[in-house]
Design an enzyme around this catalytic site. Structure first.
Site, PDB file in Angstrom:
ATOM      1  CD  GLU A 157      -5.208  -5.869  -1.577  1.00 21.80           C
ATOM      2  OE1 GLU A 157      -4.676  -4.742  -1.475  1.00 21.80           O
ATOM      3  OE2 GLU A 157      -5.984  -6.323  -0.723  1.00 21.80           O
ATOM      4  CG  ASN A 214      -0.471  -0.206   2.517  1.00 23.76           C
ATOM      5  OD1 ASN A 214       0.550  -0.824   2.688  1.00 23.76           O
ATOM      6  ND2 ASN A 214      -1.162   0.328   3.512  1.00 23.76           N
ATOM      7  CB  CYS A 263     -10.914  -2.440  -0.280  1.00 22.26           C
ATOM      8  SG  CYS A 263     -10.188  -1.738  -1.776  1.00 22.26           S
ATOM      9  CB  CYS A 281      -8.500  -4.497  -4.230  1.00 20.06           C
ATOM     10  SG  CYS A 281      -7.338  -3.181  -3.813  1.00 20.06           S
TER      11      CYS A 281
HETATM   12  N1  THU Z   1      -5.273  -1.507   2.296  1.00 23.46           N
HETATM   13  C1  THU Z   1      -4.670  -2.311   1.378  1.00 23.46           C
HETATM   14  O1  THU Z   1      -3.576  -2.010   0.875  1.00 23.46           O
HETATM   15  N2  THU Z   1      -5.300  -3.448   1.027  1.00 23.46           N
HETATM   16  C2  THU Z   1      -6.449  -3.910   1.581  1.00 23.46           C
HETATM   17  O2  THU Z   1      -6.915  -4.972   1.207  1.00 23.46           O
HETATM   18  C3  THU Z   1      -7.109  -3.139   2.627  1.00 23.46           C
HETATM   19  C4  THU Z   1      -6.549  -1.791   2.883  1.00 23.46           C
HETATM   20  C5  THU Z   1      -4.566  -0.297   2.727  1.00 23.46           C
HETATM   21  C6  THU Z   1      -5.153   1.014   2.306  1.00 23.46           C
HETATM   22  C7  THU Z   1      -4.578   1.934   3.360  1.00 23.46           C
HETATM   23  O3  THU Z   1      -3.273   2.328   2.961  1.00 23.46           O
HETATM   24  C8  THU Z   1      -4.461   1.070   4.596  1.00 23.46           C
HETATM   25  O4  THU Z   1      -4.522  -0.272   4.133  1.00 23.46           O
HETATM   26  C9  THU Z   1      -5.544   1.309   5.626  1.00 23.46           C
HETATM   27  O5  THU Z   1      -6.791   1.240   5.054  1.00 23.46           O
END
Ligand code: THU
Length: 163
Positions: A75, A62, A112, A115
């Protein structure tokens, strides 16, 4: 009116030892990705490792931004990198893991909605299911055999077919 039911099968594993070796290695790669996460705002470090059909592994983590909505999930970072650089290679499996010093991450991290939509695009593009392996820092592991299971009623290419 007709009532219909949507069900899907998923697999719950108590430990990574129940996974085949290539999936255990993919989770290891996802953890390495999470260590590269840029998440100074949430402190929630997410890593994805995407194995392509030819065995290549693409990493994503992320990437946050002080303008919060401009950040992107692990993702999609992995999926977009893969599609941008290897547009003809289909996706086999994506492993996702998360850890945090601030939160307890003892349940699997699930992609999410955005994604799920983005990953489902590549399932339709190649007409091949993408397996999803989800894990927290601790706790059990969930495996689904297709992104489609996680996103019923997808908005897909069939909706934009020209007449
Ligand atoms: N996030 C992801 O990278 N993938 C997920 O499946 C859920 C959330 C990240 C987005 C943000 O940077 C942090 O997690 C908190 O929401």
């Amino acid at each position: 009116m007709t009532d219909k039911t949507f069900t899907f099968q998923y697999h719950v594993l108590d430990t990574i030892d129940e996974l085949p070796e290539e999936d255990r290695l993919l989770l290891d790669e996802a953890y390495l990705s999470a260590e590269q996460s840029y998440s100074p705002y949430s402190g929630y470090h997410v890593g994805a490792a995407l194995r392509l059909k030819d065995g290549k592994v693409i990493h994503g983590s992320n990437q946050e931004n002080v303008a919060y909505p401009d950040g992107l999930c692990a993702e999609r970072v992995a999926a977009f990198y893969a599609s941008a650089n290897f547009p003809d290679t289909s996706f086999d499996t994506i492993a996702i893991i998360a850890f945090s010093d601030d939160f307890e991450v003892d349940t699997p991290v699930a992609p999410c909605g955005s994604c799920r939509q983005a990953l489902s695009e590549y399932e339709y593009k190649f007409d091949e299911p993408i397996r999803v392996i989800m894990k927290g820092k601790s706790g059990n592991i969930i495996v689904v055999d297709s992104v489609r299971s996680l996103l019923p009623f997808t908005f897909n290419e069939s909706k934009l077919k020209k007449k």
